[in-house]
Design a protein around this motif. Sequence first.
Motif, PDB file in Angstrom:
ATOM      1  N   PHE A  87       0.848  -1.202   0.000  1.00 53.13           N
ATOM      2  CA  PHE A  87       0.000   0.000   0.000  1.00 53.13           C
ATOM      3  C   PHE A  87       0.880   1.248   0.000  1.00 53.13           C
ATOM      4  O   PHE A  87       0.688   2.176  -0.785  1.00 53.13           O
ATOM      5  CB  PHE A  87      -0.905  -0.016   1.237  1.00 53.13           C
ATOM      6  CG  PHE A  87      -1.955   1.050   1.250  1.00 53.13           C
ATOM      7  CD1 PHE A  87      -3.231   0.811   0.765  1.00 53.13           C
ATOM      8  CD2 PHE A  87      -1.676   2.322   1.755  1.00 53.13           C
ATOM      9  CE1 PHE A  87      -4.209   1.798   0.777  1.00 53.13           C
ATOM     10  CE2 PHE A  87      -2.646   3.315   1.769  1.00 53.13           C
ATOM     11  CZ  PHE A  87      -3.913   3.054   1.280  1.00 53.13           C
ATOM     12  N   GLU A  88       1.888   1.259   0.862  1.00 51.76           N
ATOM     13  CA  GLU A  88       2.725   2.467   0.970  1.00 51.76           C
ATOM     14  C   GLU A  88       3.626   2.652  -0.246  1.00 51.76           C
ATOM     15  O   GLU A  88       3.928   3.778  -0.640  1.00 51.76           O
ATOM     16  CB  GLU A  88       3.534   2.431   2.270  1.00 51.76           C
ATOM     17  CG  GLU A  88       2.648   2.697   3.485  1.00 51.76           C
ATOM     18  CD  GLU A  88       3.348   3.512   4.569  1.00 51.76           C
ATOM     19  OE1 GLU A  88       4.493   3.171   4.894  1.00 51.76           O
ATOM     20  OE2 GLU A  88       2.753   4.493   5.052  1.00 51.76           O
TER      21      GLU A  88
ATOM     22  N   ASP B 104       2.716 -16.752  -1.883  1.00 51.19           N
ATOM     23  CA  ASP B 104       2.535 -16.122  -3.201  1.00 51.19           C
ATOM     24  C   ASP B 104       1.086 -15.690  -3.407  1.00 51.19           C
ATOM     25  O   ASP B 104       0.802 -14.650  -3.994  1.00 51.19           O
ATOM     26  CB  ASP B 104       2.945 -17.099  -4.320  1.00 51.19           C
ATOM     27  CG  ASP B 104       4.459 -17.371  -4.310  1.00 51.19           C
ATOM     28  OD1 ASP B 104       5.189 -16.579  -3.649  1.00 51.19           O
ATOM     29  OD2 ASP B 104       4.893 -18.357  -4.932  1.00 51.19           O
ATOM     30  N   ALA B 105       0.181 -16.525  -2.916  1.00 46.67           N
ATOM     31  CA  ALA B 105      -1.250 -16.212  -3.073  1.00 46.67           C
ATOM     32  C   ALA B 105      -1.607 -14.950  -2.283  1.00 46.67           C
ATOM     33  O   ALA B 105      -2.378 -14.101  -2.762  1.00 46.67           O
ATOM     34  CB  ALA B 105      -2.103 -17.381  -2.604  1.00 46.67           C
ATOM     35  N   ILE B 106      -1.017 -14.831  -1.094  1.00 51.74           N
ATOM     36  CA  ILE B 106      -1.272 -13.620  -0.287  1.00 51.74           C
ATOM     37  C   ILE B 106      -0.746 -12.392  -1.027  1.00 51.74           C
ATOM     38  O   ILE B 106      -1.424 -11.357  -1.129  1.00 51.74           O
ATOM     39  CB  ILE B 106      -0.600 -13.752   1.107  1.00 51.74           C
ATOM     40  CG1 ILE B 106      -1.310 -14.835   1.923  1.00 51.74           C
ATOM     41  CG2 ILE B 106      -0.637 -12.416   1.847  1.00 51.74           C
ATOM     42  CD1 ILE B 106      -0.596 -15.202   3.218  1.00 51.74           C
ATOM     43  N   GLN B 107       0.463 -12.530  -1.571  1.00 51.26           N
ATOM     44  CA  GLN B 107       1.077 -11.425  -2.315  1.00 51.26           C
ATOM     45  C   GLN B 107       0.147 -10.970  -3.460  1.00 51.26           C
ATOM     46  O   GLN B 107      -0.122  -9.780  -3.615  1.00 51.26           O
ATOM     47  CB  GLN B 107       2.427 -11.889  -2.886  1.00 51.26           C
ATOM     48  CG  GLN B 107       3.112 -10.885  -3.813  1.00 51.26           C
ATOM     49  CD  GLN B 107       4.085  -9.978  -3.074  1.00 51.26           C
ATOM     50  OE1 GLN B 107       4.574 -10.325  -1.993  1.00 51.26           O
ATOM     51  NE2 GLN B 107       4.341  -8.806  -3.624  1.00 51.26           N
ATOM     52  N   ALA B 108      -0.371 -11.930  -4.199  1.00 57.65           N
ATOM     53  CA  ALA B 108      -1.228 -11.597  -5.346  1.00 57.65           C
ATOM     54  C   ALA B 108      -2.513 -10.923  -4.866  1.00 57.65           C
ATOM     55  O   ALA B 108      -2.978  -9.935  -5.456  1.00 57.65           O
ATOM     56  CB  ALA B 108      -1.553 -12.864  -6.135  1.00 57.65           C
ATOM     57  N   ARG B 109      -3.067 -11.449  -3.765  1.00 58.31           N
ATOM     58  CA  ARG B 109      -4.321 -10.900  -3.249  1.00 58.31           C
ATOM     59  C   ARG B 109      -4.127  -9.459  -2.784  1.00 58.31           C
ATOM     60  O   ARG B 109      -4.944  -8.585  -3.052  1.00 58.31           O
ATOM     61  CB  ARG B 109      -4.805 -11.779  -2.094  1.00 58.31           C
ATOM     62  CG  ARG B 109      -6.280 -11.640  -1.804  1.00 58.31           C
ATOM     63  CD  ARG B 109      -6.730 -12.633  -0.754  1.00 58.31           C
ATOM     64  NE  ARG B 109      -6.190 -12.313   0.553  1.00 58.31           N
ATOM     65  CZ  ARG B 109      -5.679 -13.219   1.403  1.00 58.31           C
ATOM     66  NH1 ARG B 109      -5.616 -14.489   1.062  1.00 58.31           N
ATOM     67  NH2 ARG B 109      -5.231 -12.849   2.574  1.00 58.31           N
ATOM     68  N   VAL B 110      -3.010  -9.228  -2.115  1.00 65.55           N
ATOM     69  CA  VAL B 110      -2.740  -7.895  -1.578  1.00 65.55           C
ATOM     70  C   VAL B 110      -2.509  -6.890  -2.717  1.00 65.55           C
ATOM     71  O   VAL B 110      -3.023  -5.766  -2.694  1.00 65.55           O
ATOM     72  CB  VAL B 110      -1.525  -7.950  -0.614  1.00 65.55           C
ATOM     73  CG1 VAL B 110      -0.978  -6.563  -0.371  1.00 65.55           C
ATOM     74  CG2 VAL B 110      -1.933  -8.600   0.702  1.00 65.55           C
ATOM     75  N   GLU B 111      -1.753  -7.303  -3.715  1.00 62.10           N
ATOM     76  CA  GLU B 111      -1.517  -6.396  -4.857  1.00 62.10           C
ATOM     77  C   GLU B 111      -2.844  -5.997  -5.498  1.00 62.10           C
ATOM     78  O   GLU B 111      -3.066  -4.847  -5.844  1.00 62.10           O
ATOM     79  CB  GLU B 111      -0.590  -7.061  -5.878  1.00 62.10           C
ATOM     80  CG  GLU B 111       0.865  -7.046  -5.429  1.00 62.10           C
ATOM     81  CD  GLU B 111       1.787  -7.865  -6.329  1.00 62.10           C
ATOM     82  OE1 GLU B 111       1.314  -8.371  -7.378  1.00 62.10           O
ATOM     83  OE2 GLU B 111       2.973  -8.012  -5.960  1.00 62.10           O
TER      84      GLU B 111
ATOM     85  N   GLU C 245      -4.580  -2.235  -5.760  1.00 63.37           N
ATOM     86  CA  GLU C 245      -5.073  -1.720  -7.051  1.00 63.37           C
ATOM     87  C   GLU C 245      -6.524  -1.250  -6.923  1.00 63.37           C
ATOM     88  O   GLU C 245      -6.899  -0.189  -7.398  1.00 63.37           O
ATOM     89  CB  GLU C 245      -5.052  -2.841  -8.101  1.00 63.37           C
ATOM     90  CG  GLU C 245      -3.863  -2.843  -9.033  1.00 63.37           C
ATOM     91  CD  GLU C 245      -3.903  -4.081  -9.923  1.00 63.37           C
ATOM     92  OE1 GLU C 245      -4.936  -4.278 -10.599  1.00 63.37           O
ATOM     93  OE2 GLU C 245      -2.913  -4.857  -9.895  1.00 63.37           O
ATOM     94  N   GLN C 246      -7.312  -2.083  -6.260  1.00 60.24           N
ATOM     95  CA  GLN C 246      -8.734  -1.730  -6.058  1.00 60.24           C
ATOM     96  C   GLN C 246      -8.884  -0.436  -5.265  1.00 60.24           C
ATOM     97  O   GLN C 246      -9.760   0.377  -5.559  1.00 60.24           O
ATOM     98  CB  GLN C 246      -9.456  -2.847  -5.285  1.00 60.24           C
ATOM     99  CG  GLN C 246      -9.854  -4.025  -6.134  1.00 60.24           C
ATOM    100  CD  GLN C 246     -10.374  -5.172  -5.257  1.00 60.24           C
ATOM    101  OE1 GLN C 246     -10.408  -5.069  -4.030  1.00 60.24           O
ATOM    102  NE2 GLN C 246     -10.755  -6.254  -5.896  1.00 60.24           N
TER     103      GLN C 246
END
Lengths: 335, 343
Positions: free
Chosen positions: A7-8, A272-279, A283-284
């Motif tokens: 986020f930052e 990796d799944a957490i990383q993708a979800r957070v990105e 974006e949202q």
Amino acid sequence: MLLIRIFEEEVERQYKRARIGGYCHLASGQEGATVGAVHSMQDEDLLFSSYRTHGLALAKGVDPDAVMGELFGREGGSAHGRGGSMHLLDFSRGFLGGWGIVAGQLPLAVGAALEISYKDKRAAVMCELGDAATNMGAWHEALNLAAIWDLPIVALVLNNRYGMGTTVEKASGEPELYKRASAFRMHGERVDGQDVEAVLSAADRLLTRAREERKPAVLEVVTYRYRGHSVADAGTAYRTQEEMDEWKKRDPLLIYRQRLLDERRATQAQIDAIQARVEKRVEQAVEAAEASPEPPVSSLSQHLYGDPASREQFSRMSPGSPFGERELVLEGLGR
Amino acid sequence: MSATAPAPSTTTLTYREAVRLGLREELLRDEDVFLMGEEIGVFEGSYKVTAGLFREFGPIRVRETPISEEGFVGAGIGAAMMGLRPVVEIMTLNFILVAMDQVVNHAAKIRYMFGGEVGCPLVIRTPNGGGSQLTAQHSQSFEVFFAHTPGMKVVAPSTPADAHGLLKAAIRDDDPILVVENLQSYKVRGEVPNDPDHVVEIGKAAITREGGDITLVAHSFAATRALRVAERLKRDHGVNAEVVDLRSLRPLDVETVSKSIQKTNRALCVDEGWATYGISAEIAARIQRACFDDLDAPIERVGLAEVPMPYAKQLERAAIVNDDKIEAAALSVLGLGPDVFSY
């Protein structure tokens, strides 16, 4: 931690694109301290923070859309575009604000703890401050009140080694800041902020003590910020590249990720799944901020006062007309 | 006398007793109301305003604090954000300066800065004023600092009835309010309605004396002086002065002031504080905008001499606003006496 980090990073990008303005204090490197402290809190606990506040707000559960919306200065922001980076707030989540005057939020936090005591609630307050705040008069006055009144509060000192560009050693007669609690016969302790679980355990213990036994405490969390004091500061005038590199080896995300893998508490695929979800989530948040309307100029004086009569009077105020007097006075005089 | 119409049943009280009654009634009415301040408990208040309340309500509702204004004003703000209704006493207005950051940077900002998501129903009550050889650090009237600040409300009652009604209105209001009392006013006597719901609307001035020749605009103890001077002007000079007691400094009732000057065509602003950049400067600016075509003489001002308050009696007398100075200034504005405003 990952949400705050990504986020930052996005905030910095958007700032450089001039979609975010004003002061903007980033906290990359401090995520272990932030998440460890805040995730020890219960829903009814209250959090106050300084102006380095994005991570603390997100950790307390403030909607990322509302945080990004505020940074963009939009109606959908947590303060409807009136606060900006330093003044996020979500009352319903127990996040009682980012505050812009060093140590100024600590007396307020003591007041919130007083309310808990007054109403005999089972809750506690955590108030985040930077290391430099411990040199302020408000620190002394507020903690003294917390001590004599047995208030349920934990003063969370995020010691990132520098108050702007001044080291803790240069600024503080007692650089081991947790020891300052002893001036109030209050418990103080220090914990490694790069180890999220160590922070979580210490904060949980002190908050429980505050909640159950009405005992205030100081928790000093030693950490580091990778970025400058604010986006306007490169952060290189007062510290060496070697020092920064050393701290990055002890990155809180790195340490925790490695521990999860080593102890088989998570798989690489899960991480990796957490990383993708957070990105995707960040974006949202940007999309939501972009989609949220800017506050109209006609709303300039909204939110100044709470009572209906003042609200009505000020709703008619135009810029340069301090009390809406064009309508009230000149019409009243028949002009 | 206040413009507040006396209810059929009133009691004669001093200003001090009227404030105490207001506090007691609000403590009885609402459990979220509590008092906080230095020496307000066992000691019964530096000026005895809270006498008896500690005994009646106990240490939680009447909370004694250490000498720590920044701390306990801030604690009041935090408690107010959480929905309590703290009434914080500052021993005198002079000592609020060490809590200035909490009042101006925090209390006054909260509602707006957070987009209306949280409020701060805080009352700070404190006496201003000088005239008892209290000297430079204990004789000041800088309510203007707070009246200057958007987000604050400031009231400054001069009569027991208004001290009662405005305090109660302030406690029931949802925003941070400074209630300015006055050391000289504490012993003023007047009629106070026997009504636990007597409130005076914040933001409304009172015409405390009607007249057609000149308008005296004042607040706090200066409004009491202005009334006395108005009687003297009538007796000694046949002049009918109208007196406007501002009562509220922010919001400011420019309408009532302007309507009066529309009638009298002359205005003298009286303020116990320094005139430079002061309350009277603001009033004069507003009047010249609203009443430009009505004025038969320049708007003039009387204030404290532009020095820190001296100790020696005759120096203090020379510095403070007194009845003689107000009278001379009024006659000057009326063209009936020497010009006292030439620089």
